[in-house]
Design a protein around this motif. Structure first.
Motif, short mmCIF file in Angstrom:
data_model
loop_
_atom_site.label_atom_id
_atom_site.label_comp_id
_atom_site.label_asym_id
_atom_site.label_seq_id
_atom_site.Cartn_x
_atom_site.Cartn_y
_atom_site.Cartn_z
N ASN A 4 0.73 -1.26 -0.16
CA ASN A 4 -0.15 0.44 0.01
C ASN A 4 1.20 1.02 -0.16
O ASN A 4 0.57 1.85 0.13
CB ASN A 4 -0.99 -0.14 1.17
N GLY A 5 1.79 1.18 -0.74
CA GLY A 5 2.56 2.45 -0.79
C GLY A 5 3.98 2.61 -0.09
O GLY A 5 4.95 3.35 0.38
N GLY A 6 4.08 1.13 1.29
CA GLY A 6 4.11 2.03 1.83
C GLY A 6 5.41 0.44 2.45
O GLY A 6 5.28 -0.34 1.34
N PRO A 7 7.19 0.26 3.18
CA PRO A 7 7.15 -0.87 3.52
C PRO A 7 6.84 -1.67 3.87
O PRO A 7 5.97 -1.18 5.46
CB PRO A 7 8.65 -0.23 4.45
N GLY A 8 7.07 -2.86 3.91
CA GLY A 8 6.33 -3.85 4.46
C GLY A 8 7.18 -5.20 3.89
O GLY A 8 8.62 -5.08 3.49
#
Length: 53
Positions: A4-8
């Motif tokens: 969702n557009g962030g680090p994971g």
């Protein structure tokens, strides 16, 4: 990897996807950490991408 557009982080157990850890950042600070294990929500997770600095 990006979630969702962030680090994971993609979590695998015995080679199978077990879950996804997603981190929400605002102004350089962590303000949310989410661990998703629902198989229906993980069905779109297909590949990993390398993280670079």
């Amino acid at each position: 990897m990006q979630i969702n557009g962030g680090p994971g982080l993609l979590v695998r157990i015995d080679g199978e996807i077990d879950g996804v850890l997603a981190i929400r950042l605002e102004s350089g600070y962590v303000n949310g950490v989410y661990h998703v294990r629902n198989p229906e929500k993980l069905s779109d997770v297909e590949r990993e991408t390398a993280v670079s600095r």
